[in-house]
Design a protein around this motif. Sequence first.
Motif, mmCIF file in Angstrom:
data_model
loop_
_atom_site.group_PDB
_atom_site.id
_atom_site.type_symbol
_atom_site.label_atom_id
_atom_site.label_comp_id
_atom_site.label_asym_id
_atom_site.label_seq_id
_atom_site.Cartn_x
_atom_site.Cartn_y
_atom_site.Cartn_z
ATOM 1 N N ALA A 139 -89.075 -44.596 22.241
ATOM 2 C CA ALA A 139 -88.064 -45.652 22.155
ATOM 3 C C ALA A 139 -88.008 -46.359 23.505
ATOM 4 C CB ALA A 139 -86.700 -45.067 21.803
ATOM 5 N N SER A 140 -87.832 -47.672 23.496
ATOM 6 C CA SER A 140 -87.793 -48.410 24.752
ATOM 7 C C SER A 140 -86.449 -49.122 24.903
ATOM 8 C CB SER A 140 -88.954 -49.399 24.839
ATOM 9 O OG SER A 140 -88.977 -50.262 23.734
ATOM 10 N N PHE A 141 -86.007 -49.179 26.156
ATOM 11 C CA PHE A 141 -84.678 -49.700 26.473
ATOM 12 C C PHE A 141 -84.772 -50.688 27.632
ATOM 13 C CE2 PHE A 141 -84.406 -45.426 24.844
ATOM 14 C CZ PHE A 141 -83.453 -45.536 23.850
ATOM 15 N N ASP A 142 -84.011 -51.776 27.533
ATOM 16 C CA ASP A 142 -83.913 -52.742 28.612
ATOM 17 C C ASP A 142 -83.125 -52.110 29.760
ATOM 18 O OD1 ASP A 142 -84.010 -55.605 29.627
ATOM 19 O OD2 ASP A 142 -81.846 -55.209 29.618
ATOM 20 N N VAL A 143 -83.702 -52.104 30.956
ATOM 21 C CA VAL A 143 -83.054 -51.465 32.103
ATOM 22 C C VAL A 143 -81.697 -52.089 32.403
ATOM 23 C CG1 VAL A 143 -83.208 -51.179 34.617
ATOM 24 C CG2 VAL A 143 -85.163 -50.578 33.171
ATOM 25 N N ALA A 144 -81.596 -53.411 32.386
ATOM 26 C CA ALA A 144 -80.356 -54.087 32.783
ATOM 27 C C ALA A 144 -79.210 -53.918 31.794
ATOM 28 C CB ALA A 144 -80.619 -55.567 33.015
ATOM 29 N N SER A 145 -79.511 -53.777 30.506
ATOM 30 C CA SER A 145 -78.441 -53.698 29.510
ATOM 31 C C SER A 145 -78.347 -52.346 28.812
ATOM 32 C CB SER A 145 -78.635 -54.776 28.439
ATOM 33 O OG SER A 145 -79.793 -54.481 27.666
ATOM 34 N N GLY A 198 -87.576 -50.898 40.940
ATOM 35 C CA GLY A 198 -88.292 -50.929 39.673
ATOM 36 C C GLY A 198 -88.447 -49.561 39.043
ATOM 37 N N GLY A 199 -87.844 -48.551 39.648
ATOM 38 C CA GLY A 199 -87.965 -47.178 39.156
ATOM 39 C C GLY A 199 -86.626 -46.536 38.892
ATOM 40 N N ALA A 200 -86.644 -45.200 38.810
ATOM 41 C CA ALA A 200 -85.443 -44.454 38.454
ATOM 42 C C ALA A 200 -85.454 -43.066 39.073
ATOM 43 C CB ALA A 200 -85.345 -44.326 36.936
ATOM 44 N N VAL A 227 -90.853 -46.022 33.562
ATOM 45 C CA VAL A 227 -90.195 -47.318 33.750
ATOM 46 C C VAL A 227 -91.250 -48.312 34.225
ATOM 47 C CG1 VAL A 227 -88.362 -48.593 34.928
ATOM 48 C CG2 VAL A 227 -88.084 -46.150 34.504
ATOM 49 N N LYS A 228 -91.333 -49.439 33.520
ATOM 50 C CA LYS A 228 -92.277 -50.480 33.927
ATOM 51 C C LYS A 228 -91.768 -51.831 33.452
ATOM 52 C CE LYS A 228 -97.056 -51.893 33.912
ATOM 53 N NZ LYS A 228 -98.408 -51.652 33.460
ATOM 54 N N ASP A 229 -91.820 -52.813 34.328
ATOM 55 C CA ASP A 229 -91.453 -54.188 34.002
ATOM 56 C C ASP A 229 -90.072 -54.298 33.353
ATOM 57 O OD1 ASP A 229 -93.927 -55.057 34.997
ATOM 58 O OD2 ASP A 229 -94.883 -54.816 33.038
ATOM 59 N N GLY A 230 -89.096 -53.550 33.874
ATOM 60 C CA GLY A 230 -87.732 -53.642 33.375
ATOM 61 C C GLY A 230 -87.479 -52.923 32.068
ATOM 62 N N VAL A 231 -88.410 -52.043 31.667
ATOM 63 C CA VAL A 231 -88.262 -51.295 30.415
ATOM 64 C C VAL A 231 -88.371 -49.804 30.705
ATOM 65 C CG1 VAL A 231 -89.230 -50.885 28.118
ATOM 66 C CG2 VAL A 231 -89.204 -53.204 29.063
ATOM 67 N N LEU A 278 -77.544 -38.062 34.624
ATOM 68 C CA LEU A 278 -77.616 -39.516 34.578
ATOM 69 C C LEU A 278 -79.021 -39.954 34.958
ATOM 70 C CD1 LEU A 278 -74.435 -40.710 36.538
ATOM 71 C CD2 LEU A 278 -74.730 -40.509 34.067
ATOM 72 N N ILE A 279 -79.414 -41.103 34.454
ATOM 73 C CA ILE A 279 -80.587 -41.790 34.945
ATOM 74 C C ILE A 279 -80.066 -43.001 35.716
ATOM 75 C CG2 ILE A 279 -80.852 -42.945 32.705
ATOM 76 C CD1 ILE A 279 -83.844 -43.239 33.386
ATOM 77 N N VAL A 280 -80.506 -43.139 36.970
ATOM 78 C CA VAL A 280 -80.061 -44.216 37.840
ATOM 79 C C VAL A 280 -81.278 -45.085 38.130
ATOM 80 C CG1 VAL A 280 -78.885 -44.807 39.993
ATOM 81 C CG2 VAL A 280 -78.364 -42.635 38.850
ATOM 82 N N LEU A 281 -81.195 -46.349 37.750
ATOM 83 C CA LEU A 281 -82.329 -47.274 37.849
ATOM 84 C C LEU A 281 -82.015 -48.404 38.810
ATOM 85 C CD1 LEU A 281 -81.789 -46.809 34.369
ATOM 86 C CD2 LEU A 281 -84.223 -47.138 34.710
ATOM 87 N N ARG A 282 -83.067 -48.950 39.415
ATOM 88 C CA ARG A 282 -82.868 -50.028 40.393
ATOM 89 C C ARG A 282 -83.807 -51.186 40.102
ATOM 90 N NH1 ARG A 282 -84.591 -49.634 46.683
ATOM 91 N NH2 ARG A 282 -84.172 -51.791 47.209
ATOM 92 N N GLN A 283 -83.234 -52.394 40.212
ATOM 93 C CA GLN A 283 -84.004 -53.638 40.175
ATOM 94 C C GLN A 283 -83.525 -54.460 41.358
ATOM 95 O OE1 GLN A 283 -83.183 -55.251 36.246
ATOM 96 N NE2 GLN A 283 -85.104 -54.443 35.466
ATOM 97 N N GLY A 284 -84.291 -54.453 42.444
ATOM 98 C CA GLY A 284 -83.857 -55.142 43.654
ATOM 99 C C GLY A 284 -82.592 -54.520 44.194
ATOM 100 N N GLU A 285 -81.548 -55.322 44.329
ATOM 101 C CA GLU A 285 -80.264 -54.811 44.811
ATOM 102 C C GLU A 285 -79.331 -54.403 43.668
ATOM 103 O OE1 GLU A 285 -79.587 -54.159 48.090
ATOM 104 O OE2 GLU A 285 -81.724 -54.627 48.209
ATOM 105 N N ARG A 286 -79.787 -54.553 42.436
ATOM 106 C CA ARG A 286 -78.984 -54.175 41.271
ATOM 107 C C ARG A 286 -79.307 -52.740 40.872
ATOM 108 N NH1 ARG A 286 -80.109 -58.274 36.795
ATOM 109 N NH2 ARG A 286 -78.290 -57.331 35.868
#
Length: 113
Positions: free
Chosen positions: A76-82, A16-18, A64-68, A32-40
């Motif tokens: 400015a806010s960005f979706d972590v996955a996309s 959930g962080g970076a 980074v909080k709740d995938g943002v 680079l910013i490298v972010l993680r959501q579980g195994e992704r």
Amino acid sequence: MNDRTSLCRIDDIPDGGAISAEIESSTGGFSLIVLRQGERVFAYHNECPHAGRRLDWSPGKFLVKDGVLVCAAHGASFDVASGACIGGPCRSGLAPVQLRVTDGDVGVGGALE
């Protein structure tokens, strides 16, 4: 960019962080910013498309909080996955970097496994 460049271990990234990672290149390199959501795991150039400024509020520290992911300079806010801009001032989404994960090792290039 060398397709065998190792950035970190997946466990080095808080779920959930970076974290930040520096990539060397013939033109001086970039962050680079490298972010993680579980195994992704996701990576983007550490540059806000709004003003060209780094996204971290302190070197290697990101909001980074709740995938943002939120740019520390202008909000400015960005979706972590996309990497898509989902709020605030930005002209486009974040520039993605293709990753590979092999046996827990996160590197640039190749397909994300």
